[in-house]
Design a protein around this motif. Sequence first.
Motif, PDB file in Angstrom:
ATOM      1  N   TYR A  14      69.206  25.585  36.995  1.00  0.00           N
ATOM      2  CA  TYR A  14      69.149  26.969  37.445  1.00  0.00           C
ATOM      3  C   TYR A  14      69.900  27.111  38.765  1.00  0.00           C
ATOM      4  O   TYR A  14      69.470  26.577  39.790  1.00  0.00           O
ATOM      5  N   GLN A  15      71.026  27.771  38.726  1.00  0.00           N
ATOM      6  CA  GLN A  15      71.830  28.074  39.907  1.00  0.00           C
ATOM      7  C   GLN A  15      71.988  26.867  40.838  1.00  0.00           C
ATOM      8  O   GLN A  15      71.626  26.925  42.022  1.00  0.00           O
ATOM      9  N   PRO A  16      72.522  25.773  40.324  1.00  0.00           N
ATOM     10  CA  PRO A  16      72.666  24.576  41.166  1.00  0.00           C
ATOM     11  C   PRO A  16      73.546  24.856  42.375  1.00  0.00           C
ATOM     12  O   PRO A  16      74.464  25.663  42.305  1.00  0.00           O
ATOM     13  N   LEU A 107      64.158  22.184  32.491  1.00  0.00           N
ATOM     14  CA  LEU A 107      64.739  23.106  33.474  1.00  0.00           C
ATOM     15  C   LEU A 107      64.475  22.615  34.893  1.00  0.00           C
ATOM     16  O   LEU A 107      63.336  22.290  35.241  1.00  0.00           O
ATOM     17  N   PHE A 108      65.529  22.613  35.698  1.00  0.00           N
ATOM     18  CA  PHE A 108      65.455  22.192  37.102  1.00  0.00           C
ATOM     19  C   PHE A 108      66.011  23.312  37.965  1.00  0.00           C
ATOM     20  O   PHE A 108      67.042  23.903  37.652  1.00  0.00           O
ATOM     21  N   GLY A 109      65.358  23.578  39.085  1.00  0.00           N
ATOM     22  CA  GLY A 109      65.760  24.653  39.982  1.00  0.00           C
ATOM     23  C   GLY A 109      66.814  24.235  40.983  1.00  0.00           C
ATOM     24  O   GLY A 109      67.270  23.087  41.008  1.00  0.00           O
ATOM     25  N   ARG A 110      67.176  25.187  41.806  1.00  0.00           N
ATOM     26  CA  ARG A 110      68.146  24.942  42.884  1.00  0.00           C
ATOM     27  C   ARG A 110      67.622  23.870  43.821  1.00  0.00           C
ATOM     28  O   ARG A 110      66.434  23.844  44.137  1.00  0.00           O
ATOM     29  N   GLU A 111      68.511  23.044  44.292  1.00  0.00           N
ATOM     30  CA  GLU A 111      68.128  22.009  45.235  1.00  0.00           C
ATOM     31  C   GLU A 111      67.544  22.615  46.500  1.00  0.00           C
ATOM     32  O   GLU A 111      66.620  22.064  47.091  1.00  0.00           O
TER      33      GLU A 111
END
Length: 157
Positions: A14-16, A107-111
Amino acid sequence: MIDMSRYPLRIALYQPDIPGNTGTILRLAACLDLAVDIIEPAGFDLSDRNLKRAGMDYIAAAALTRHINWERFLEAQAAQGRRLVLATTKAADPYTRFAFQPGDTLLFGRESAGVPDHVHERADGRIVIPMANGQRSLNIAMSVAMLCGEAIRQLSV
């Protein structure tokens, strides 16, 4: 066009916002024959040299789908009938106790910021990597590798 049904497990970012991490994840996905979804807007251009350096020549072998926004990503998920499993520090269930299923999208979010509440609400499952007290988070590429490893182990992909 990539045959999305071919991949029993997908990684969604998601929006990396860190190109080197995304390149490393694309390399991992190419090596494990997993597909990757990037949900725009990303915090960098996909032609970024740091992305290319981390992904090396593996990026060309990665099954990558870019979605112009969250809504388009959800449309693709629904069309494939995939379950959405969110990795988040706000979850209570450890990833090692979660029952992964064929077709899951991890799913992984923005850092820098994770994911907003409306993304949390759409997840079918929420999992966490337990960490020592006082520690905030792992590098996203390491987190992706750990969760994919467990899902592959369970699914024997």
